[in-house]
Design an enzyme around this catalytic site. Structure first.
Site, PDB file in Angstrom:
ATOM      1  N   THR A   1      51.888  24.102  26.941  1.00  0.00           N
ATOM      2  CA  THR A   1      51.460  22.784  27.412  1.00  0.00           C
ATOM      3  C   THR A   1      49.938  22.637  27.387  1.00  0.00           C
ATOM      4  O   THR A   1      49.442  21.603  26.932  1.00  0.00           O
ATOM      5  CB  THR A   1      52.030  22.504  28.820  1.00  0.00           C
ATOM      6  OG1 THR A   1      53.454  22.569  28.744  1.00  0.00           O
ATOM      7  CG2 THR A   1      51.608  21.141  29.322  1.00  0.00           C
TER       8      THR A   1
ATOM      9  N   GLU B   1      43.714  15.836  23.545  1.00  0.00           N
ATOM     10  CA  GLU B   1      42.355  15.473  23.949  1.00  0.00           C
ATOM     11  C   GLU B   1      41.393  15.528  22.763  1.00  0.00           C
ATOM     12  O   GLU B   1      40.509  14.677  22.621  1.00  0.00           O
ATOM     13  CB  GLU B   1      41.878  16.395  25.080  1.00  0.00           C
ATOM     14  CG  GLU B   1      40.633  15.885  25.745  1.00  0.00           C
ATOM     15  CD  GLU B   1      40.309  16.576  27.054  1.00  0.00           C
ATOM     16  OE1 GLU B   1      39.214  16.269  27.583  1.00  0.00           O
ATOM     17  OE2 GLU B   1      41.106  17.390  27.542  1.00  0.00           O
TER      18      GLU B   1
ATOM     19  N   HIS C   1      55.251  17.064  28.828  1.00  0.00           N
ATOM     20  CA  HIS C   1      55.618  17.937  27.713  1.00  0.00           C
ATOM     21  C   HIS C   1      57.141  17.994  27.750  1.00  0.00           C
ATOM     22  O   HIS C   1      57.721  18.640  28.623  1.00  0.00           O
ATOM     23  CB  HIS C   1      54.990  19.322  27.900  1.00  0.00           C
ATOM     24  CG  HIS C   1      55.058  20.163  26.682  1.00  0.00           C
ATOM     25  ND1 HIS C   1      54.369  21.348  26.571  1.00  0.00           N
ATOM     26  CD2 HIS C   1      55.710  20.021  25.502  1.00  0.00           C
ATOM     27  CE1 HIS C   1      54.603  21.905  25.393  1.00  0.00           C
ATOM     28  NE2 HIS C   1      55.425  21.104  24.726  1.00  0.00           N
TER      29      HIS C   1
END
Length: 131
Positions: free
Chosen positions: A33, A41, A67
């Protein structure tokens, strides 16, 4: 001027180094994750950077993701960020995030980035050493 709707998609292959077991976010050899979050990002930062003048950058200030499905080592993953809005003062940029692998979606969410002056930001950060 930052163009609403701009997208950036980044891809990578899941390696052992990108697994939950390797980065300490779990015990299993599946796409971690934190690594999915980093790819998301990075896509957002890349989408925004094209609009920033020299000396400006951006930093993440909020990340809200899920996730939803595991991905094994060796499979290709992707993350996409789309610019949704810019604050009235032009300093905060909102993104829609999505991620997937060769079989379909694996995650989604939203992200906010703040536009900063790189040198000023670094000076502020270094100033913490003298406190």
């Amino acid at each position: 001027m930052i163009l609403i709707g701009t997208k950036c998609r980044l891809e990578e292959t899941v390696t052992e180094a990108l697994t939950a077991a390797a980065v300490g976010s779990g015990a299993l050899p599946v796409f971690a994750t934190p690594m999915m979050a980093a790819l998301m990002e990075n896509a957002a930062a890349t989408a925004l950077q094209a609009f920033l003048e020299e000396g400006l950058g951006s930093v993440g200030t909020r990340l809200d993701i899920t996730h939803d499905a595991p991905t094994p080592v060796g499979m290709q993953v992707w993350a996409e960020a789309e610019i949704l809005s810019v604050s009235e003062n032009g300093k905060l940029v909102e993104f829609r995030l999505s991620a997937g692998d060769e079989t379909g979606p694996i995650g989604q969410g939203s992200h906010t980035r703040a536009i900063i002056q790189n040198q000023r930001f670094l000076a502020k950060c270094e100033g913490k050493r003298s406190r």
